[in-house]
Each structure stands twice: as C-alpha cells, then as structure tokens.
Design an enzyme around this catalytic site. Structure first.
Site, PDB file in Angstrom:
ATOM      1  N   ASP A   7       0.859  -1.190   0.000  1.00  0.00           N
ATOM      2  CA  ASP A   7       0.000   0.000   0.000  1.00  0.00           C
ATOM      3  C   ASP A   7       0.897   1.241   0.000  1.00  0.00           C
ATOM      4  OD1 ASP A   7      -2.176   1.670   0.124  1.00  0.00           O
ATOM      5  OD2 ASP A   7      -3.229   0.527   1.642  1.00  0.00           O
ATOM      6  N   ARG A  65       1.746   9.222  -6.463  1.00  0.00           N
ATOM      7  CA  ARG A  65       1.573   9.815  -5.131  1.00  0.00           C
ATOM      8  C   ARG A  65       2.887  10.245  -4.464  1.00  0.00           C
ATOM      9  NH1 ARG A  65      -2.846   5.506  -2.589  1.00  0.00           N
ATOM     10  NH2 ARG A  65      -4.179   5.430  -4.427  1.00  0.00           N
TER      11      ARG A  65
END
Ligand SMILES: *[C@@H]1O[C@H](CO)[C@@H](O)[C@H](O)[C@H]1NC(C)=O
Ligand SMILES: *[C@@H]1O[C@H](CO)[C@@H](O)[C@H](O)[C@H]1NC(C)=O
Ligand SMILES: *[C@@H]1O[C@H](CO)[C@@H](O)[C@H](O)[C@H]1NC(C)=O
Ligand SMILES: *[C@@H]1O[C@H](CO)[C@@H](O)[C@H](O)[C@H]1NC(C)=O
Length: 346
Positions: free
Chosen positions: A167, A224
């Site tokens: 993640d 990100r």
C-alpha cells in the site's frame, strides 16, 4: 552551467576531503553551508499553532533490539527516546504513543513484516529507520495525529507487483496535522504518499492535513509523491527520478505550494491538479480512473520539470507557507538529495 559546475565541485570536494572516505558527521554542516538546507526540523512540524514537535525529548532513553522491547517502549504517552538497533520483525502493526522519538542506530535499523501506525496521538518523531515490503498495508500511517516529523528514513518495496500489493509508503489521513516529511528516500515503491485517503472524509479532513515535504529523494516510483485531498502541502526541494506515472497530485480542493523541485528520467507527469485519479494509480470505481474534483496548485521558486508534464487546472491561494525555510539552489537539489537523504546520514 558555470555556476552549476562551481557548486557541484564545491560539494564534491567537501565530500572527498575526508581522508578515510566519507564521514557522515560532516554532512549537516555541508548541507547547511553549500546546500542551503535545514538539517533540523523545519516546516509545519516546527511552526504551527500547537508548538514545535519534540518527540520524546526530556524522557527516558532506551535502546531496543527486539520487536517485544520496541512495542513495550513505544506504547503509552510518557516521553521516551527509543534507539532501534538491527532488524525488527513486527508480528503486528506497532501503534506508537504520544511523546516518542524512534531513532535508528547507524544504518542497521530495519522494520519488517508489519509497519508503524501513529493514531490518535501527538508529538512523534521517526528518524533513520528503514521500512520495506510491508504487504497489503502502509509502511507508516499517520491517522488523526498532530505534530509528527518523519525524517531521514528509507522506504522500499517492488513496483513490478502493481499498485496494490503493497500500500502506501507513508500515508497521512483523518485530519492529521502539522507534519514534516524530510530527507526520506522512497524507492522501488508504487504508491508513496497519500494525504487524505477517501473522498468520503471531506468534512473531517478539510482544514487539516498541513504537511511539509522537503528534500526527499524519490526513485523508481509509480504515483503519489504526494497526492493530496482537502489539505495544504508545501512541497519543496524534492528530487524525483523515474517517477513513472504521476508525482504530485493535488485533487479534491487540496492546495499545494510547489517550488524548487527537480524531475528527471522517465517521469510522465510531475504535477497535476486535474481531479482524475489516473488508471495507473488505484481507482476504485472504473478502470478508466475515478473522477474527483480538481485541486489547486501554486508555484513558488522555480521547479525543474525535466521532460515531465504539468497540468495546473486551478491556481490556488496557498502562496505562502507562513514559516521560514531554506531553499536549496535548484542546481544542487539532485546532488544534495542523493548525498543526504535516507538512512545512515544523521
Ligand atoms: C505528552 O507529554 C506532555 C509533556 O510531558 C504532556 O503534557 C502530554 O499530556 C503528553 N501527551 C499525552 C497524550 O499524554
Ligand atoms: C482523534 O484523537 C483524539 C486524541 O488525540 C481523540 O480524542 C479523538 O476521539 C480522535 N478522533 C477520532 C475521530 O477518532
Ligand atoms: C489536463 O486537465 C484537463 C482538464 O482541465 C484534462 O481535460 C486533460 O485531459 C488533462 N491532461 C492530462 C494530460 O491529463
Ligand atoms: C482559498 O481558496 C479556497 C478554494 O477556493 C477557498 O475555499 C478558501 O476560502 C480560500 N482561502 C482564503 C484564505 O482566501
């Protein structure tokens, strides 16, 4: 070009000046003098309405070499400075209490198997620790927490397994506030830093998520770096190499102040405020991507985008971070990040 050569030569000569190879004790002064960068805490974790982040300062000092001892030392809210030595395999996620400093010793502190969570707490420092290959969860999650300084750590996994096998490297969610993320080395990791993790938390998150990102080094990443919703992020002097799909993403009314960053290699998009969560990220509803509202970006000191694209759909009003900080000359951002970000430097 001349100025660049002079500056890089100065930096290089200072590094090789040490007879027995590189001595990391000279780094802070080197970085301050030539790189015009702060080694000490800077940004929102320092200057904020609550007070400077001090972690476990003034508390007991303890050195831990096992997961059991680390968990015992990091739990509770008494101030403590916890020195971590060697490999630690966490049997479950470690929930760090308030008023703690976790500091790796030398180059050896390495967290495996489960990551760190800073949740419902205040005043935490995490420095000089490597965290790698935390499957199906974040390396570090900051949730509903204030005043956290994440500095000089290393985050690594593998991008060949796609966006969701691992993640986030370091995610910051649920109204967390007054955070500085500095001098970390994020590499071989797909989804690096998500700020505000869900469109449904607009009311909780809005007005929070003030995060400073400076002098981080990103290499061979996916998306990100960071991606923000609903907050304010000041992103300066970070170095991006082969950040393949999209580095900075300001979406869902988020405000980003972007300055003095350098992008190199295979980096498709350096900065976007277009709300679409791209298909290469991790869209939830459609393979074509998730539609969100656009965010805002302001550009401060010049960035070097290299060949990467920039798509600013809305210029915002976050033109001043409201604190003092040092800006590294653009030409030195890459050598300074390569020299001084990551573990084994403090
Ligand atoms: C952290 O330490 C400070 C100073 O010792 C104390 O006032 C505060 O209550 C502590 N935080 C928590 C959550 O216990
Ligand atoms: C956030 O953390 C504080 C403690 O700092 C706690 O009082 C509050 O209930 C938490 N909020 C949520 C939504 O969990
Ligand atoms: C840039 O944003 C516009 C929306 O204003 C969008 O139509 C366009 O596809 C975006 N470009 C890229 C490369 O994503
Ligand atoms: C900044 O812009 C946002 C989005 O348009 C707006 O909600 C906010 O009120 C503005 N803030 C200030 C201080 O003008």
């Amino acid at each position: 070009m001349l100025l660049k050569n002079i500056l890089v030569c100065q930096l290089a000569s200072l590094v090789v000046a040490t007879p027995l190879g590189f001595d990391s004790s000279t780094l802070p002064s080197l970085v301050a003098k030539i790189g015009h960068a702060s080694w000490d805490i800077e940004g929102f974790a320092k200057d904020n309405p609550i007070g400077v982040t001090t972690g476990g300062a003034g508390g007991k000092k303890v050195t831990v070499t096992s997961a059991e001892d680390l968990v015992a030392a990091a739990t509770g809210h008494e101030p403590a400075i916890i020195y971590i030595k060697g490999d630690i395999t966490l049997p479950e996620r470690l929930f760090i209490g308030s008023n703690k400093s976790l500091i790796g010793v030398g180059k050896t502190a390495h967290i495996h198997q489960n990551g760190l969570t800073v949740r419902h707490v205040d005043n935490v420092i995490i420095r000089n620790v490597k965290i790698s290959r935390i499957e199906d969860n974040d390396g570090i999650t900051l949730q509903n927490s204030t005043r956290v300084w994440v500095d000089h750590n290393e985050f690594e996994s593998d991008i060949s397994t796609g966006p969701d096998f691992y993640d986030g490297a370091l995610d910051i969610i649920r109204a967390s506030d007054w955070i500085t993320v500095s001098w970390n080395y994020f590499h071989n990791h797909y989804k690096n830093n998500l700020i505000g993790n869900d469109d449904t938390f607009r009311d909780i998150d809005s007005g929070h998520l003030h995060v400073t990102f400076h002098h981080n080094r990103y290499e061979n990443c996916g998306t990100r770096g960071p991606a923000g919703r609903f907050g304010h992020q000041h992103v300066y002097n970070n170095y991006y190499e082969d950040f393949h799909y999209q580095a900075l993403h300001s979406r869902s009314d988020n405000q980003m102040l972007v300055e003095g960053n350098v992008f190199r290699g295979d980096t498709r998009e350096a900065l976007s405020t277009y709300g679409l969560v791209i298909p290469e990220d991790s869209p939830n509803t459609c393979v074509c991507g998730d539609e969100e509202l656009d965010g805002f970006a302001n550009l401060g000191a010049r960035n070097d985008w290299g060949p990467a694209g920039v798509n600013i759909t809305q210029v915002g009003n976050f033109t001043d971070a409201g604190y003092k900080y040092k800006l590294t000359p653009l030409l030195l951002v890459k050598p300074v990040a390569k020299l001084a970000a990551g573990v084994g430097k403090i």
